[in-house]
Design an enzyme around this catalytic site. Structure first.
Site, PDB file in Angstrom:
ATOM      1  N   HIS A 158       3.529  -7.839  -4.932  1.00 31.20           N
ATOM      2  CA  HIS A 158       2.300  -7.129  -5.284  1.00 31.20           C
ATOM      3  C   HIS A 158       1.973  -7.386  -6.748  1.00 31.20           C
ATOM      4  O   HIS A 158       2.866  -7.457  -7.580  1.00 31.20           O
ATOM      5  CB  HIS A 158       2.483  -5.622  -5.082  1.00 31.20           C
ATOM      6  CG  HIS A 158       1.405  -4.799  -5.734  1.00 31.20           C
ATOM      7  ND1 HIS A 158       0.225  -4.504  -5.097  1.00 31.20           N
ATOM      8  CD2 HIS A 158       1.313  -4.256  -6.977  1.00 31.20           C
ATOM      9  CE1 HIS A 158      -0.548  -3.792  -5.921  1.00 31.20           C
ATOM     10  NE2 HIS A 158       0.099  -3.629  -7.067  1.00 31.20           N
TER      11      HIS A 158
ATOM     12  N   TYR B 262      -0.468   2.921  -2.659  1.00 33.32           N
ATOM     13  CA  TYR B 262      -1.433   2.284  -1.760  1.00 33.32           C
ATOM     14  C   TYR B 262      -2.547   3.232  -1.325  1.00 33.32           C
ATOM     15  O   TYR B 262      -3.178   3.014  -0.286  1.00 33.32           O
ATOM     16  CB  TYR B 262      -0.712   1.706  -0.538  1.00 33.32           C
ATOM     17  CG  TYR B 262      -0.030   0.382  -0.821  1.00 33.32           C
ATOM     18  CD1 TYR B 262      -0.775  -0.718  -1.267  1.00 33.32           C
ATOM     19  CD2 TYR B 262       1.341   0.211  -0.644  1.00 33.32           C
ATOM     20  CE1 TYR B 262      -0.167  -1.944  -1.525  1.00 33.32           C
ATOM     21  CE2 TYR B 262       1.954  -1.014  -0.897  1.00 33.32           C
ATOM     22  CZ  TYR B 262       1.192  -2.086  -1.339  1.00 33.32           C
ATOM     23  OH  TYR B 262       1.783  -3.312  -1.584  1.00 33.32           O
TER      24      TYR B 262
ATOM     25  N   LYS C  25       8.353  -7.106  -3.173  1.00 31.66           N
ATOM     26  CA  LYS C  25       8.440  -6.211  -2.017  1.00 31.66           C
ATOM     27  C   LYS C  25       9.794  -6.393  -1.302  1.00 31.66           C
ATOM     28  O   LYS C  25      10.542  -7.337  -1.604  1.00 31.66           O
ATOM     29  CB  LYS C  25       7.268  -6.501  -1.070  1.00 31.66           C
ATOM     30  CG  LYS C  25       5.889  -6.187  -1.689  1.00 31.66           C
ATOM     31  CD  LYS C  25       4.778  -6.493  -0.680  1.00 31.66           C
ATOM     32  CE  LYS C  25       3.406  -6.220  -1.277  1.00 31.66           C
ATOM     33  NZ  LYS C  25       2.318  -6.529  -0.294  1.00 31.66           N
TER      34      LYS C  25
ATOM     35  N   ASN D 146       4.086 -10.473   2.653  1.00 30.16           N
ATOM     36  CA  ASN D 146       3.562 -11.377   1.615  1.00 30.16           C
ATOM     37  C   ASN D 146       4.282 -11.250   0.283  1.00 30.16           C
ATOM     38  O   ASN D 146       3.764 -11.666  -0.757  1.00 30.16           O
ATOM     39  CB  ASN D 146       2.035 -11.251   1.506  1.00 30.16           C
ATOM     40  CG  ASN D 146       1.596  -9.886   1.010  1.00 30.16           C
ATOM     41  OD1 ASN D 146       2.432  -9.040   0.678  1.00 30.16           O
ATOM     42  ND2 ASN D 146       0.298  -9.675   0.938  1.00 30.16           N
TER      43      ASN D 146
ATOM     44  N   GLU E  32      -1.100   1.825 -12.183  1.00 23.53           N
ATOM     45  CA  GLU E  32       0.159   1.454 -11.525  1.00 23.53           C
ATOM     46  C   GLU E  32       1.313   1.392 -12.518  1.00 23.53           C
ATOM     47  O   GLU E  32       2.429   1.830 -12.214  1.00 23.53           O
ATOM     48  CB  GLU E  32      -0.024   0.135 -10.763  1.00 23.53           C
ATOM     49  CG  GLU E  32      -0.947   0.314  -9.558  1.00 23.53           C
ATOM     50  CD  GLU E  32      -1.354  -0.995  -8.880  1.00 23.53           C
ATOM     51  OE1 GLU E  32      -0.863  -2.072  -9.288  1.00 23.53           O
ATOM     52  OE2 GLU E  32      -2.158  -0.940  -7.927  1.00 23.53           O
TER      53      GLU E  32
HETATM   54  P1  DAT Z   1      -3.150  -7.566  -2.278  1.00 29.07           P
HETATM   55  O1  DAT Z   1      -1.699  -7.205  -2.067  1.00 29.07           O
HETATM   56  O2  DAT Z   1      -3.354  -9.046  -2.304  1.00 29.07           O
HETATM   57  O3  DAT Z   1      -3.754  -6.866  -3.462  1.00 29.07           O
HETATM   58  P2  DAT Z   1      -4.638  -5.687  -0.619  1.00 29.07           P
HETATM   59  O4  DAT Z   1      -4.672  -4.776  -1.789  1.00 29.07           O
HETATM   60  O5  DAT Z   1      -5.932  -5.990   0.048  1.00 29.07           O
HETATM   61  O6  DAT Z   1      -3.927  -7.088  -0.974  1.00 29.07           O
HETATM   62  O7  DAT Z   1      -3.687  -5.077   0.496  1.00 29.07           O
HETATM   63  C1  DAT Z   1      -2.458  -4.493   0.121  1.00 29.07           C
HETATM   64  C2  DAT Z   1      -1.391  -4.957   1.084  1.00 29.07           C
HETATM   65  O8  DAT Z   1      -1.681  -4.483   2.386  1.00 29.07           O
HETATM   66  C3  DAT Z   1      -1.300  -6.479   1.228  1.00 29.07           C
HETATM   67  O9  DAT Z   1      -0.491  -7.063   0.232  1.00 29.07           O
HETATM   68  C4  DAT Z   1      -0.701  -6.620   2.591  1.00 29.07           C
HETATM   69  C5  DAT Z   1      -1.299  -5.456   3.355  1.00 29.07           C
HETATM   70  N1  DAT Z   1      -2.505  -5.864   4.085  1.00 29.07           N
HETATM   71  C6  DAT Z   1      -3.729  -6.119   3.575  1.00 29.07           C
HETATM   72  N2  DAT Z   1      -4.609  -6.466   4.539  1.00 29.07           N
HETATM   73  C7  DAT Z   1      -3.902  -6.434   5.686  1.00 29.07           C
HETATM   74  C8  DAT Z   1      -4.213  -6.705   7.044  1.00 29.07           C
HETATM   75  N3  DAT Z   1      -5.453  -7.091   7.413  1.00 29.07           N
HETATM   76  N4  DAT Z   1      -3.235  -6.577   7.972  1.00 29.07           N
HETATM   77  C9  DAT Z   1      -1.991  -6.205   7.620  1.00 29.07           C
HETATM   78  N5  DAT Z   1      -1.619  -5.932   6.353  1.00 29.07           N
HETATM   79  C10 DAT Z   1      -2.560  -6.050   5.409  1.00 29.07           C
HETATM   80 MG    MG Z   2      -4.210  -4.877  -3.787  1.00 25.07          MG
END
Ligand code: DAT
Ligand code: MG
Length: 148
Positions: free
Chosen positions: A115, A49, A9, A112, A126
């Site tokens: 991805h 997303y 990212k 974080n 994807e």
């Molecule tokens: P991952 O990236 O581990 O697959 P995810 O698909 O649940 O996680 O969410 C996609 C992204 O969205 C994640 O990398 C960071 C952001 N995100 C997820 N939950 C969040 C939250 N509670 N607050 C802020 N950003 C969040």
């Molecule tokens: Mg995810």
């Protein structure tokens, strides 16, 4: 052979962690079959997303992903989808184990770093969304030293 989509990212690129990410996947024994730097469009970020469209963080997540370049890649290997998720670590870097990328380098869920596709169906979607058919089909000569 299984394939998964991984993206460093904007924060990972700015933090100069692209090489470290590639190193970890290479060292594990996975094969790089796609790699490019992308200034992501809003349309692509929203498509990527889409499952999170109704979540409160969707807008800021999309704005973040399009704020600066990302590095997109496709990795190939046995069990690579689940293994990549382990290498990457838990979504919230504060919950991610030390030794994972997020556990070693991050503190904030909105920063974080990386991805990785979460399942075979999303990996296929994807990889196709980001790379279409622009992937390198090649076999490392060391393959017999990685696989029985
Ligand atoms: P991952 O990236 O581990 O697959 P995810 O698909 O649940 O996680 O969410 C996609 C992204 O969205 C994640 O990398 C960071 C952001 N995100 C997820 N939950 C969040 C939250 N509670 N607050 C802020 N950003 C969040
Ligand atoms: Mg995810």
């Amino acid at each position: 052979m299984e394939r998964t989509f991984v993206m460093v990212k904007p924060d990972g690129v700015q933090r100069a962690l692209v090489g470290e990410v590639i190193r970890r996947f290479e060292a594990k024994g996975f094969t790089l079959v796609g790699l490019k730097m992308v200034q992501v469009s809003r349309e692509l970020a929203e498509k990527h997303y889409d499952v999170h469209r109704e979540r409160p963080f969707f807008g800021s997540l999309v704005n973040f992903i399009i704020s600066a370049p990302v590095v997109a890649m496709v990795w190939e290997g046995k069990g690579v989808i689940a293994a990549a998720r382990k290498i990457i670590g838990a979504t919230n870097p504060l919950n991610a184990e030390p030794g994972t990328i997020r556990g070693d380098y991050g503190v904030d869920i909105g920063r974080n770093l990386i991805h990785g596709s979460d399942a075979p169906e999303t990996a296929a979607q994807e990889v196709s969304l980001w790379f279409g058919d622009e992937l390198a089909n090649w076999e490392p000569t060391i393959k017999p030293w990685l696989y029985e």
